[in-house]
Enzyme design. Structure first.
Site, PDB file in Angstrom:
ATOM      1  N   ASP A  95       0.851  -1.193   0.000  1.00 63.11           N
ATOM      2  CA  ASP A  95       0.000   0.000   0.000  1.00 63.11           C
ATOM      3  C   ASP A  95       0.887   1.244   0.000  1.00 63.11           C
ATOM      4  O   ASP A  95       1.130   1.866   1.035  1.00 63.11           O
ATOM      5  CB  ASP A  95      -0.942   0.003   1.200  1.00 63.11           C
ATOM      6  CG  ASP A  95      -2.102   0.967   0.976  1.00 63.11           C
ATOM      7  OD1 ASP A  95      -2.133   1.619  -0.091  1.00 63.11           O
ATOM      8  OD2 ASP A  95      -2.961   1.065   1.865  1.00 63.11           O
ATOM      9  N   CYS A  98       0.345   4.699   1.864  1.00 65.69           N
ATOM     10  CA  CYS A  98      -0.704   4.642   2.866  1.00 65.69           C
ATOM     11  C   CYS A  98      -0.340   5.808   3.793  1.00 65.69           C
ATOM     12  O   CYS A  98       0.824   6.007   4.116  1.00 65.69           O
ATOM     13  CB  CYS A  98      -0.634   3.315   3.605  1.00 65.69           C
ATOM     14  SG  CYS A  98      -1.955   3.138   4.791  1.00 65.69           S
ATOM     15  N   HIS A 202      -7.994   0.951   7.403  1.00 65.48           N
ATOM     16  CA  HIS A 202      -8.308   2.284   6.878  1.00 65.48           C
ATOM     17  C   HIS A 202      -9.622   2.800   7.485  1.00 65.48           C
ATOM     18  O   HIS A 202     -10.539   2.024   7.721  1.00 65.48           O
ATOM     19  CB  HIS A 202      -8.410   2.236   5.353  1.00 65.48           C
ATOM     20  CG  HIS A 202      -7.085   1.924   4.713  1.00 65.48           C
ATOM     21  ND1 HIS A 202      -6.957   1.518   3.414  1.00 65.48           N
ATOM     22  CD2 HIS A 202      -5.835   1.958   5.224  1.00 65.48           C
ATOM     23  CE1 HIS A 202      -5.673   1.319   3.152  1.00 65.48           C
ATOM     24  NE2 HIS A 202      -4.983   1.568   4.233  1.00 65.48           N
ATOM     25  N   GLU A 205     -12.474   9.193  10.637  1.00 66.12           N
ATOM     26  CA  GLU A 205     -12.937   9.339  12.023  1.00 66.12           C
ATOM     27  C   GLU A 205     -13.183  10.795  12.388  1.00 66.12           C
ATOM     28  O   GLU A 205     -12.348  11.654  12.108  1.00 66.12           O
ATOM     29  CB  GLU A 205     -11.887   8.730  12.964  1.00 66.12           C
ATOM     30  CG  GLU A 205     -12.315   8.651  14.419  1.00 66.12           C
ATOM     31  CD  GLU A 205     -11.372   7.777  15.251  1.00 66.12           C
ATOM     32  OE1 GLU A 205     -11.594   6.558  15.306  1.00 66.12           O
ATOM     33  OE2 GLU A 205     -10.417   8.328  15.820  1.00 66.12           O
ATOM     34  N   ASN A 326       4.125   4.926   4.091  1.00 64.32           N
ATOM     35  CA  ASN A 326       4.737   3.801   3.360  1.00 64.32           C
ATOM     36  C   ASN A 326       5.356   4.372   2.098  1.00 64.32           C
ATOM     37  O   ASN A 326       4.681   4.452   1.055  1.00 64.32           O
ATOM     38  CB  ASN A 326       3.667   2.789   2.917  1.00 64.32           C
ATOM     39  CG  ASN A 326       3.239   1.830   4.006  1.00 64.32           C
ATOM     40  OD1 ASN A 326       3.703   1.904   5.124  1.00 64.32           O
ATOM     41  ND2 ASN A 326       2.357   0.916   3.655  1.00 64.32           N
ATOM     42  N   PRO A 374      -2.457   8.079  14.009  1.00 64.86           N
ATOM     43  CA  PRO A 374      -3.781   7.544  14.313  1.00 64.86           C
ATOM     44  C   PRO A 374      -3.722   6.501  15.419  1.00 64.86           C
ATOM     45  O   PRO A 374      -2.789   5.694  15.457  1.00 64.86           O
ATOM     46  CB  PRO A 374      -4.207   6.895  12.980  1.00 64.86           C
ATOM     47  CG  PRO A 374      -2.938   6.597  12.261  1.00 64.86           C
ATOM     48  CD  PRO A 374      -1.915   7.585  12.743  1.00 64.86           C
ATOM     49  N   GLY A 375      -4.680   6.532  16.304  1.00 61.16           N
ATOM     50  CA  GLY A 375      -4.794   5.482  17.322  1.00 61.16           C
ATOM     51  C   GLY A 375      -5.623   4.351  16.751  1.00 61.16           C
ATOM     52  O   GLY A 375      -6.062   4.400  15.607  1.00 61.16           O
ATOM     53  N   SER A 376      -5.835   3.323  17.529  1.00 62.25           N
ATOM     54  CA  SER A 376      -6.724   2.259  17.066  1.00 62.25           C
ATOM     55  C   SER A 376      -8.160   2.719  17.312  1.00 62.25           C
ATOM     56  O   SER A 376      -8.389   3.725  17.987  1.00 62.25           O
ATOM     57  CB  SER A 376      -6.430   0.981  17.835  1.00 62.25           C
ATOM     58  OG  SER A 376      -6.491   1.236  19.216  1.00 62.25           O
ATOM     59  N   HIS A 400       4.182   5.475  13.314  1.00 57.36           N
ATOM     60  CA  HIS A 400       3.048   5.776  12.420  1.00 57.36           C
ATOM     61  C   HIS A 400       1.707   5.395  13.014  1.00 57.36           C
ATOM     62  O   HIS A 400       0.663   5.697  12.442  1.00 57.36           O
ATOM     63  CB  HIS A 400       3.234   5.102  11.070  1.00 57.36           C
ATOM     64  CG  HIS A 400       2.745   3.678  11.010  1.00 57.36           C
ATOM     65  ND1 HIS A 400       3.145   2.701  11.881  1.00 57.36           N
ATOM     66  CD2 HIS A 400       1.871   3.071  10.147  1.00 57.36           C
ATOM     67  CE1 HIS A 400       2.555   1.566  11.563  1.00 57.36           C
ATOM     68  NE2 HIS A 400       1.774   1.752  10.534  1.00 57.36           N
TER      69      HIS A 400
END
Lengths: 477, 135
Positions: A95, A98, A202, A205, A326, A374-376, A400
């Site tokens: 990707d 990304c 992906h 949010e 990436n 980004p968090g989960s 990342h």
């Protein structure tokens, strides 16, 4: 920590030469003792494998979100000299580009909290998941321009404002893109997917700025406490995946031609300045540009939804920044006291250029580059800023994301998508996805704590905390 | 059908066992389709694919990559494959149906078929395969 790994400082570890045969430099990674329990032998082997590649400079590096991938570990960073070094799709990933971007809004938490209609509208407007097709009409000539001009094409076509480009890494496109080295197959995959989010990790949010760590930097980035933002995480879709597949095959032949010994076929590579290396670099840059254009298209759709629902002006939703995680880049770094152009691979790692960097626009030069982590799902995301320490230690790179610790099989066995959705809703977070499976796959429990990961990079000094963002609603593929 | 998903942190790792290479490749193909499109897949539309490669590992990766390409570009979801391997040449007659967002959206896109950790081995009980799909 694992056997054979040496501690060299607080949160700093070395994988000595000899950990795997043929290492040219040591490996180095950043991790707290508590995150050390999540470290996999496979990831450290991959870090050591990268150290065997010709022309690698100083260290094979990994950030604290390190985990087991293919070729390079996820979280891997390595710089190669242009005359002796190699370029490898295994150091970029399938990707290509990304990445993640953050848009601010004039809205506050009470405007968005509990607004399922907003999340449903975003889910309807932004194509997501397997088989998601673009609702925008992208012609083959448009695709060509996407690959050459990236986010610039999108803005010129009306999908954004000029100011967005100042706030993109590389101004939203890599100038070295060469669409002639992108196969017809890749182009066929690219046309229908412009403006689609994809699946897996992906997401799009809606978030609220819940804590400010660095008021000066937050002000420069345009962030204030209680403000609502939108974070978009996606990449180059089928086009980038196909470019990686195609060039991996071409570079396998090149690896033999140039008699490069590699410990993993996924590390197939070629000298950076060889015809094969240049072809991959041109195709990779074209894919990276497609990804920037893609995130710009999704931004446009998101702004349209927010503008309509909340009577906002399009210009009221500026971009904080857009980062690739990436990618391989030709960058200038200080090597043994001298400025030198090198090829930096970042595979699941973010550029984090410090104050004064020539690459940054004037308005960000004093503070450093915004870094978006980004968090989960259901956990905090963060904005950090790049530092001079990153320039010295990691070729201007940082983590990342949170980094997975639980496999998908285990997640599906242990966690139910329905329970997670209900649990998150109780915490005020609305989740919308195509299936419960997709939610279980990406549950908060399957990731390292994003707090712990960013604390490591903050303490090591390779980026510094600016703001915390808490989730309010998320759409997933 | 004889494949299982093995625990892997970031991606999808598949282990398959079969008596012949043809059956082993069929298992890998079915695993790939299941990961992307789920279990509700019907037959009807047929398609033939031919692949030549330099070695058995590349033959498998090239075949599965071609399947990902065809499925995405032609909007097809396959449920069956009749695979014949002669030397390093593969012929597959695939059967499937058109992509239906209501039934085929529960899976995860596979971004690529990886050579990392790819193992194709023969033992006394037949062939064994480990393969990693990047998701």
């Amino acid at each position: 920590m694992l056997d054979g790994v040496l501690q060299t400082g607080v949160n700093e570890w070395e994988v000595p030469v000899g950990y795997v045969p043929g290492m040219r430099v040591p490996g180095k990674f950043f991790l707290s003792e508590s995150l050390g329990s999540t470290l996999e032998t496979g990831a450290i082997e991959q870090l050591a494998n990268v150290a065997t590649l010709p022309g690698i400079i100083r260290h094979s590096l990994a950030m604290p979100d390190i985990h087991w991938g293919y070729g390079f570990p996820i979280g891997g960073v390595a710089a190669f000299s242009l005359d002796e070094g190699v370029i490898s799709p295994g150091g970029v990933g399938f990707d290509i580009n990304c990445g993640v971007r953050l848009i601010t809004t004039p809205l506050v938490q009470k405007d968005i909290a509990g607004r399922r209609d907003l999340i449903e509208e975003l889910f309807r407007a932004v194509p997501t998941g397997v088989g998601g097709k673009s609702t925008l009409r992208i012609s083959p000539p448009d695709l060509e321009r996407m690959m050459v001009k990236g986010a610039n094409w999108a803005v010129d076509t009306g999908y954004g404002v000029r100011r967005d480009l100042i706030r993109c890494e590389d101004g939203g496109y890599m100038k070295q893109a060469d669409s002639r080295t992108v196969s017809e197959k890749a182009k066929q995959r690219g046309v229908p997917q412009g403006g689609t989010l994809g699946s897996g990790n992906h997401f799009l949010e809606m978030q609220v700025v819940s804590e400010i760590f660095d008021p000066e930097a937050a002000e420069v980035f345009g962030l204030s406490l209680g403000q609502c933002c939108c974070m978009i995480h996606c990449g180059s879709r089928g086009l980038g995946h196909q470019v990686c597949t195609d060039h991996l095959k071409l570079l396998e032949t090149a690896t033999k031609k140039y008699q490069i010994s590699i410990p993993d076929r996924q590390l197939a590579c070629a000298p950076i300045l060889s015809p094969e290396g240049k072809d991959y670099f041109g195709a990779m840059a074209a894919s990276a540009n497609y990804a920037w254009a893609n995130r710009q298209l999704i931004t446009h759709t998101t702004r349209q939804v927010l503008a309509k629902m909340f009577r906002l002006e399009y210009e009221d939703m500026p971009l904080v920044y857009d980062v690739a995680h990436n990618v391989a880049k030709i960058e200038e770094h200080t090597i043994e006291g001298k400025q030198q152009k090198v090829c930096v691979h970042r595979k699941g790692a973010t550029r984090a250029f410090g104050p004064g960097s020539d690459e940054l626009p004037a308005e960000l030069k004093k503070i450093g580059q915004p870094v978006i982590i980004p968090g989960s799902m259901g956990t905090s995301s963060f904005v950090l800023r790049g530092t001079r320490t990153a320039m010295e230690k990691t070729f201007g790179s940082t983590c990342h994301g949170a980094g997975r610790i639980m496999s998908r099989t285990q997640a599906k066995k242990n966690l139910s998508g329905k329970d997670i959705t209900a649990h998150l809703l109780k915490a005020g977070i609305i989740v919308r996805a195509h299936s419960d499976n997709a939610i279980a796959d990406e549950a908060p429990e399957v990731y390292k704590s994003s707090d712990e990961v960013v604390n490591v990079v903050h303490e090591v000094g390779i980026s510094r905390l600016v703001a915390r963002l808490s989730p309010l609603g998320v759409i997933k593929g | 059908m004889s494949f299982e998903e093995i625990s892997h942190t970031a991606d999808v790792k598949i282990r398959a066992r079969a008596l012949t290479p043809d059956a082993l490749f069929t298992d890998a193909f079915l695993a790939l389709m299941q990961v992307v499109y789920g279990t509700d897949r019907k037959d009807g539309i047929t398609k033939e694919v031919r692949i030549d490669s330099d070695n058995i590992e590349s033959l498998l990766c090239d075949f599965l990559s071609e399947i990902l390409f065809i499925a995405e570009v032609e909007g097809l979801v396959f449920s069956q494959a009749d695979i014949t391997i002669e030397g390093l040449s593969l012929t597959a007659v695939l059967s499937g149906e058109s992509f239906d967002p209501l039934r085929h959206s529960s899976g995860t896109e596979v971004k690529g078929v990886s050579y990392s950790g790819l193992v194709i081995e023969k033992d006394a009980n037949g062939y064994i395969l480990d393969i990693l799909f990047d998701v």
